[in-house]
Design an enzyme around this catalytic site. Structure first.
Site, PDB file in Angstrom:
ATOM      1  N   CYS A 134       0.831  -1.211   0.000  1.00  0.00           N
ATOM      2  CA  CYS A 134       0.000   0.000   0.000  1.00  0.00           C
ATOM      3  C   CYS A 134       0.863   1.258   0.000  1.00  0.00           C
ATOM      4  O   CYS A 134       1.378   1.671   1.046  1.00  0.00           O
ATOM      5  CB  CYS A 134      -0.915  -0.038   1.229  1.00  0.00           C
ATOM      6  SG  CYS A 134      -1.934   1.430   1.395  1.00  0.00           S
ATOM      7  N   CYS A 137      -0.525   4.120   2.196  1.00  0.00           N
ATOM      8  CA  CYS A 137      -0.312   3.947   3.645  1.00  0.00           C
ATOM      9  C   CYS A 137       1.148   4.195   4.017  1.00  0.00           C
ATOM     10  O   CYS A 137       1.437   4.817   5.035  1.00  0.00           O
ATOM     11  CB  CYS A 137      -0.654   2.529   4.090  1.00  0.00           C
ATOM     12  SG  CYS A 137      -2.109   1.826   3.328  1.00  0.00           S
ATOM     13  N   ASP A 138       2.086   3.704   3.201  1.00  0.00           N
ATOM     14  CA  ASP A 138       3.478   3.632   3.646  1.00  0.00           C
ATOM     15  C   ASP A 138       4.459   4.507   2.861  1.00  0.00           C
ATOM     16  O   ASP A 138       5.609   4.655   3.285  1.00  0.00           O
ATOM     17  CB  ASP A 138       3.966   2.174   3.571  1.00  0.00           C
ATOM     18  CG  ASP A 138       3.128   1.266   4.461  1.00  0.00           C
ATOM     19  OD1 ASP A 138       2.656   1.743   5.503  1.00  0.00           O
ATOM     20  OD2 ASP A 138       2.943   0.086   4.108  1.00  0.00           O
TER      21      ASP A 138
END
Ligand code: FAD
Length: 308
Positions: A134, A137-138
């Site tokens: 992701c 997200c990261d």
């Protein structure tokens, strides 16, 4: 004691939220269940440019809008991880979740798909310590650091372009000599100075020290050469697999686990429908997911009417 509804929608991604909206607007008593936050895979998507009505929208923002819209007509949103679905002799569906039992005459399965793993050494070990599925997200953890994207389809290139905005160089490792992604995405990627491509190659191992990822071992299928390429993060986009563990013994899935339906989203069990990514289908997108959701809710309504 179990709670009873007219319709239970399992999964609150775009397909599930649409089914819940349509079914509740038809005045049915609807529960929408998810084991996590609403939005499904849209939460892991940076920019969405192909959902009509929005020129460009962030995945989490579209999730929020769809959720609000799904709540207008009294849908009950419940937490629960569905572990098993059982249909009794009267056709009532029993859902066993980690949070108790729910029943309904109609069930709409909207559990979507999850990223496929590479299944190589280091992937599990460094998950969350340099291995990610992701970018949204990261990606921010890799500011000015070089990252590797594995894959060559739409998701890999879309998310690779997103990463190129927030990280250092992005090395795309793809097992073929050309990308599978749409031409428009390919053109953008090839024009982006921060995006580099390693063709005909497979990542065979993720290597690191005792704290985090330091590189990927890459095998070139043409030259048979193996080398370790330094990298700080590995983002894996090599396809998806269905989230159908809870439904495998119902006889509604194909050999790979995708649920088979007709064009009205009916499975081979009366009153059980499947929508969105979890279906056996060719195009897994938000537009096709929401279309499926509307159809299944209408079919569930017709089915419940026929029982009266
Ligand atoms: P999902 O979004 O997968 O939602 C399923 C939901 O079910 C999840 O919330 C999950 O928690 C829940 N669930 C699963 N199992 C259970 C269970 N047993 N019990 C309870 N709840 C459960 N599409 C586009 O149209 N445009 C794009 O630009 C785009 N970019 C993408 C980028 C990436 C990185 C990815 C991964 C996907 C992208 N897609 C894009 C595809 C799109 O996100 C999916 O097609 C869409 O989200 C499918 O919706 P869905 O409702 O079928 O399932």
């Amino acid at each position: 004691m179990s709670q009873n509804y007219d319709v239970i929608v399992i999964g609150a991604g775009p397909s599930g939220m649409t089914a819940a909206l349509y079914a509740s607007r038809a005045n049915l008593n609807v529960a929408m269940l998810d084991r996590g936050i609403y939005g499904g895979q849209m939460n892991n998507t940076a920019e969405i440019e192909n959902y009509p009505g929005f020129e460009n929208v962030l995945g989490p923002d579209l999730s929020e809008k769809m959720y609000k819209s799904s709540q207008q007509f009294g849908v009950e949103f419940l937490y629960g991880d569905v572990e098993r679905l059982v249909v009794d002799d009267e056709g009532r569906k029993h859902l066993y979740t980690d949070n108790g039992e729910l029943t309904a005459m109609a069930v709409i399965i909207a559990t979507g798909s999850q990223p496929r793993k590479l299944g190589i050494a280091g992937e599990e070990e460094f998950s969350g310590r340099g291995v990610s599925y992701c970018a949204v997200c990261d990606g921010a953890f890799y500011k000015n650091k070089d990252v590797t994207v594995v894959g060559g389809g739409n998701s890999a290139i879309e998310e690779g372009l997103y990463l190129a905005n927030v990280t250092g160089d992005v090395n795309v490792v793809h097992r073929r000599d050309q990308l599978r992604a749409e031409k428009l995405l390919q053109n953008r990627a090839f024009k982006n100075d921060k995006m580099n491509f390693t063709w005909n190659s497979q990542v065979t191992e993720i290597v690191g020290d005792d704290r985090k990822v330091t590189g990927v071992k890459v095998h070139n299928k043409e030259t048979n050469e193996d080398k370790v390429v330094p990298t700080d993060g590995v983002f894996i986009y090599v396809g998806t697999e269905p989230m159908t563990k809870a439904f495998r013994d119902l006889g509604i899935t194909d050999e790979k686990g995708w649920i088979k339906t007709d064009e009205d989203m009916k499975t081979n069990i009366a009153g059980v429908y499947a929508i969105g990514d979890v279906r056996q289908k060719h195009l897994r997108q938000i537009t096709t997911a929401v279309g499926d959701g509307g159809i299944a809710a209408q079919e569930a309504f017709n089915y419940l009417e026929s029982l009266k």
